[in-house]
Design an enzyme around this catalytic site. Structure first.
Site, short mmCIF file in Angstrom:
data_model
loop_
_atom_site.label_atom_id
_atom_site.label_comp_id
_atom_site.label_asym_id
_atom_site.label_seq_id
_atom_site.Cartn_x
_atom_site.Cartn_y
_atom_site.Cartn_z
N TYR A 147 -22.85 117.60 -42.46
CA TYR A 147 -21.85 116.64 -42.94
C TYR A 147 -22.47 115.26 -42.93
CZ TYR A 147 -17.60 113.72 -42.94
OH TYR A 147 -16.63 112.78 -43.25
N ASP A 188 -30.47 111.86 -41.97
CA ASP A 188 -29.17 111.34 -41.57
C ASP A 188 -29.08 111.42 -40.05
OD1 ASP A 188 -25.67 112.17 -42.31
OD2 ASP A 188 -26.63 110.73 -40.95
N LYS A 225 -22.50 105.23 -35.46
CA LYS A 225 -22.09 105.62 -34.10
C LYS A 225 -22.74 104.73 -33.03
CE LYS A 225 -21.19 110.31 -35.76
NZ LYS A 225 -19.74 110.52 -35.63
#
Ligand code: KE4
Length: 422
Positions: free
Chosen positions: A138, A233, A261
């Site tokens: 994702y 990613d 994050k």
């Protein structure tokens, strides 16, 4: 009326991000009142040991004193200017120092924005349209990435969500994670039309699935040979699995990296960056457009900078890794004693738990066959014991530097009791 029912009167689904709604585990979501260190405090008076950590950012634990102090100090000088500030340069410099593959960077406000922009940049840099991603990974919710595999590896991608045009989906090729041969086959057929590969160097959105030997090397070699851009990613793995991220742990140099994050320390900050010759194609230097009102927001920069300054302390990752290993070994032992088949993974402050006898987890197809019912029972059993795990079988778990022997011990004791009941 419950807090959730009240929220649902105004907020779509009662939440501002779907996974929070507990659809994967059943029941109503908990509402957090506050958090400190390894603990969440809920509106209904519970104290929970937290292994979600806001889905990754809270590597220092919640409300870390230095991070809060930095954000408060920044806030006293104003919240947002829409003009360059020195602290943006300071965080950019720190990230480039910690991840040397990043020669130039652009700050954004979410991981979705980072990956969406990195793909547009790769397409603009190469002049190519097709991208490769992997089933189970994702990368946020931009249109080009909400795509699942078509009937075969070379067939057109199909949208995994309504609202994504089929005409866009056909440019995304979705392959099986860890299948290096499939990647080689696609490049043999379409190599000169592939703009980029985007990959989670350790997959954390189909629980935790590490790369098999040679997989990342294949991605690197195929991109180099065809002039495609390799995008790691690292929104989740960046600063989570090692100080330099997964790219340092596996010693593979991507062309672009996306971050989020931990890079924002819990505030809305993310980034993409990498080779200077690619980044110079980004506006205002180059023609690939990307922008953002709150990009580089000084409070978010302050939170990110304070967090990175803390995690570069000597011994931080040795201690964090040992803590995570202590947890996983304890859970594995408790599951074994209860005869519960459990496959686990751990690296740095990240871990995976899958209820299956088919370990280790290396393919999406294995995860897809895991015992979801047993996971749901485990999730609620642990929640009843004061332990908060990710409310989805397809998420990784996170340990912070605020988790100590007490928290790990309580978690293993709780699991020992719960494993006997599921
Ligand atoms: P955001 O847009 O949620 O900041 O980042 C998207 C993203 C990109 N890349 C990776 C590897 C990610 O894990 C994410 C977001 N992760 C999810 C949970 N694994 C965020 C939680 C949520 O969606 O609420």
């Amino acid at each position: 009326m419950s807090l959730f029912e009240d929220a649902r009167k105004y907020i779509a689904g009662g939440v501002n991000s779907p996974v929070r709604a507990f659809a994967g585990v059943g029941g109503e979501p908990l509402f957090v009142k506050s958090a400190k260190g390894a603990y969440l405090y809920t509106e209904d008076g519970r104290q929970l040991i937290d292994y979600v950590g806001s889905w990754g950012p809270m590597i220092l634990g919640h409300a870390d004193a230095a991070v809060i102090k930095a954000v408060k100090k920044a806030a006293e000088s104003g919240l947002s200017f829409g003009a360059p500030t020195v602290i943006e340069t300071m965080l950019a410099r720190k990230i480039c120092q910690l991840m040397p593959s990043i020669e130039k960077i652009r700050m954004v406000s979410s991981g979705t924005e980072a990956t969406m922009s990195a793909i547009r940049l790769a397409r603009g840099f190469t002049g190519r349209d097709k991208i490769i991603k992997f089933e189970g990974c994702y990368h946020g919710h931009s249109d080009s990435l909400l795509i699942k595999a078509g009937s075969g590896a070379l067939t057109l991608g199909v949208p995994s969500s309504p609202g994504v045009p089929a005409g866009l989906a056909e440019h995304t090729i979705t392959l099986d994670y860890n299948d290096a041969d499939a990647v080689k086959a696609v490049f043999a057929e379409l190599g000169d039309s592939i703009a980029c590969i985007i990959v989670e160097p350790i997959a954390g959105n189909m629980n935790m699935v590490p790369p098999v030997e040679g997989f990342l090397e294949t991605l690197r070699n195929e991109c180099t040979a065809s002039g495609s851009v390799l995008i790691f990613d690292e929104v989740m793995t960046g600063f989570r699995v090692a100080l330099g991220g997964a790219q340092a742990a596996f010693d593979i140099k991507p062309d672009l990296t996306t971050l989020g994050k931990i890079a924002g320390g819990g505030m809305p900050a993310a980034a993409f960056g990498g080779r200077a010759d690619i980044m110079k194609h980004l506006a205002p230097e180059g023609p690939v457009y990307q922008a953002g009102t709150l990009s580089g927001n000084p409070l978010a920069m302050a939170a990110g900078l304070a967090t990175l300054q803390a995690i570069e302390r000597p011994g931080f990752y040795e201690s964090l890794s040992a803590r995570t290993r202590q947890l996983i070994d304890g859970l594995q032992g408790a599951a074994g004693a209860a005869g519960v088949p459990l496959s686990t993974e751990a690296m740095g402050g990240m871990f995976g738990l899958v209820f299956t006898a088919d370990g280790p987890m290396r393919r999406f197809s294995q995860i897809a066959k895991a015992d979801l019912d047993r996971f749901r029972k485990f999730f609620h059993g642990m929640l009843d014991q004061g332990i908060y795990l990710a409310p989805s079988a397809f998420e990784a778990g996170f340990v912070s530097s605020a988790h100590g022997d007490t928290e790990i011990g309580r978690t293993i004791d709780a699991a020992t009791r719960v494993f006997e009941t599921i």
